[in-house]
Design a protein around this motif. Sequence first.
Motif, PDB file in Angstrom:
ATOM      1  N   ALA A 192     -50.537  16.268  14.976  1.00 18.04           N
ATOM      2  CA  ALA A 192     -50.963  15.216  15.543  1.00 18.04           C
ATOM      3  C   ALA A 192     -51.927  15.428  16.692  1.00 18.04           C
ATOM      4  O   ALA A 192     -52.517  14.807  16.928  1.00 18.04           O
ATOM      5  CB  ALA A 192     -49.829  14.407  16.234  1.00 18.04           C
ATOM      6  N   ASP A 193     -52.004  16.712  17.046  1.00 17.77           N
ATOM      7  CA  ASP A 193     -53.076  17.326  18.040  1.00 17.77           C
ATOM      8  C   ASP A 193     -53.283  16.505  19.280  1.00 17.77           C
ATOM      9  O   ASP A 193     -53.943  15.926  19.793  1.00 17.77           O
ATOM     10  CB  ASP A 193     -54.538  17.064  17.558  1.00 17.77           C
ATOM     11  CG  ASP A 193     -55.665  17.683  18.284  1.00 17.77           C
ATOM     12  OD1 ASP A 193     -55.134  18.458  19.173  1.00 17.77           O
ATOM     13  OD2 ASP A 193     -56.933  17.234  18.241  1.00 17.77           O
ATOM     14  N   VAL A 194     -51.727  16.396  19.791  1.00 19.88           N
ATOM     15  CA  VAL A 194     -51.886  15.820  21.200  1.00 19.88           C
ATOM     16  C   VAL A 194     -52.187  16.926  22.105  1.00 19.88           C
ATOM     17  O   VAL A 194     -51.908  17.975  22.132  1.00 19.88           O
ATOM     18  CB  VAL A 194     -50.061  15.415  21.512  1.00 19.88           C
ATOM     19  CG1 VAL A 194     -49.611  14.195  20.747  1.00 19.88           C
ATOM     20  CG2 VAL A 194     -49.201  16.594  21.268  1.00 19.88           C
TER      21      VAL A 194
ATOM     22  N   VAL B 247     -48.864  19.941  18.109  1.00 20.01           N
ATOM     23  CA  VAL B 247     -50.385  20.030  18.459  1.00 20.01           C
ATOM     24  C   VAL B 247     -51.032  20.134  17.053  1.00 20.01           C
ATOM     25  O   VAL B 247     -52.140  19.641  16.958  1.00 20.01           O
ATOM     26  CB  VAL B 247     -50.665  21.249  19.283  1.00 20.01           C
ATOM     27  CG1 VAL B 247     -51.992  21.405  19.403  1.00 20.01           C
ATOM     28  CG2 VAL B 247     -49.981  21.039  20.537  1.00 20.01           C
TER      29      VAL B 247
END
Lengths: 308, 308
Positions: free
Chosen positions: B233-235, B230
């Motif tokens: 890549a900040d999914v 998170v």
Amino acid sequence: MRVGLDVGGTKIDAVAVDPSGDIRGRLRRPTGWGDDAVVESIVTAVTALADESGFPLSDVGSVGIGIPGLVDAEAGRVDHAVNLGVESLDLAVRAEHALGVPFRVENDVKAAALGAAVLSGVAGSMAYLNLGTGVAAGIVIDGRIWRGSRGTAGEVGHLSVDPRGRLCGCGQHGCVETFCGGGALAKAWGRPGALPIRDIFDAADAGDPLALALRDDLYHGAAAAVRVLVLSADVETVVIGGGLTALGARLENGIRAALHAGAEASPFMRSLRLDERIELLPAGSPAAAFGAALVGASITEKEIVPHG
Amino acid sequence: MRVGLDVGGTKIDAVAVDPSGDIRGRLRRPTGWGDDAVVESIVTAVTALADESGFPLSDVGSVGIGIPGLVDAEAGRVDHAVNLGVESLDLAVRAEHALGVPFRVENDVKAAALGAAVLSGVAGSMAYLNLGTGVAAGIVIDGRIWRGSRGTAGEVGHLSVDPRGRLCGCGQHGCVETFCGGGALAKAWGRPGALPIRDIFDAADAGDPLALALRDDLYHGAAAAVRVLVLSADVETVVIGGGLTALGARLENGIRAALHAGAEASPFMRSLRLDERIELLPAGSPAAAFGAALVGASITEKEIVPHG
């Protein structure tokens, strides 16, 4: 002319970029504190830049602002810019009202990442790792800022890499930022001085044990951040910028050595050749302001910013 | 009909997917060892699947294979699939030659990520965290596998999160995989048993101190992997799959609790609400084989796989 501003806690770095992408003027001005003063210092910086660079204000086609804090790029709003005394500010609307020029606002590290991608000539995917008072990264893929789902892409500063590490300002222990953030290192050093990180490096060269340990922490923390960025987002290159790049080759060589040493025991890590995939921006690079100018220039092509 | 195969070290999981995306047949077959036997077991699995599901082989429009190892998706080749006795195999060409059907090959975790994205109905960006013998993740953005620059996107298993941690098979210390990889946990447990991770959980429930420590390690390692995915890549969502999902709610609740506890001291981490952003695939989910079928179906639209 496209103007880009990197708004920091103490100063604004402003550049004017002509249609061919060349920087035609640059100046630094102090940043104001609080909503009104921040807007005013931004407006003053744009007019002074036009004045000093010798073009009329009417030549300014767009202004892009890179600013710390939580930025809503669509709305042009910035929240929680604590170093600027700003809680919530409709920056684009207010600056547009004052100057009659379209403004666009972006998080400072994301804007700097875009500028670093262009200035360093890196093709494909890259991460920009900002080593300043704090630590954060921005990711640029095929010339576009990777924003992620909630704007936290690249927030590698607050990943813990040592459960027994120093307490971070964020409340966790052993965050990457406690190892390689200028603020955390200065605090751990604890001696007075205007340039604490340079003092640490000089004292380490002279054999001071605390300084040696902190310098190693810096190298290892930055190496950990590089590993996270490559092993999660798999960027080709990591470009390092921020205030700590004033240390130049000493910093670059140390991070390279830490990456090399960290991979020694692991054929998998060795195969990634991480030590060959970092680059340091030159000290004083205008990447952040230049990136902000690119963000501003995207006003007519808003799809350049949102992604994913 | 589109066939998808998840080729594992001991078994092949095969599904047939009809044009509307429904699974019309599924079977499991043992995997062969070495180049020839791997190709033969794949061919047999496809013909047996058609037979048992009641459609002629001529109905198979494409076959997608998810397979461990280093996959060159363009060439259809797999290298270093050590658990299959394969050093370098032109898998797509050989399987196409045997069956007369177009094949496409993808890394198993990346294929599973695509399948998990579709089956879990997650929109936008997600990471698939595979907790099996080893630990790896795949990232899917807007329905496309994120491949990164060198195919190492999502290799979070070999990020160190504790410099004093256990020695990893990769040569580093304290890798995420040493905390939450089934192989590393079974080795640290060191007692005989067909299902060592289940044994650890049962022993932990009975108060065994080593089992309690290892179960905590599993929760903390998985939580660390979620944080990395998170914060880099900040999914939006992390979907957890792999063999360890057989532990079901015990695993899910433990990881959630570790994420919650880890964020307690940090307003920034609390604001991310990571504990609400994970999902566990049901035990026995066909996500990996289903994802492989989707990969195979992309033969006519090759741009679905490469990205970045």
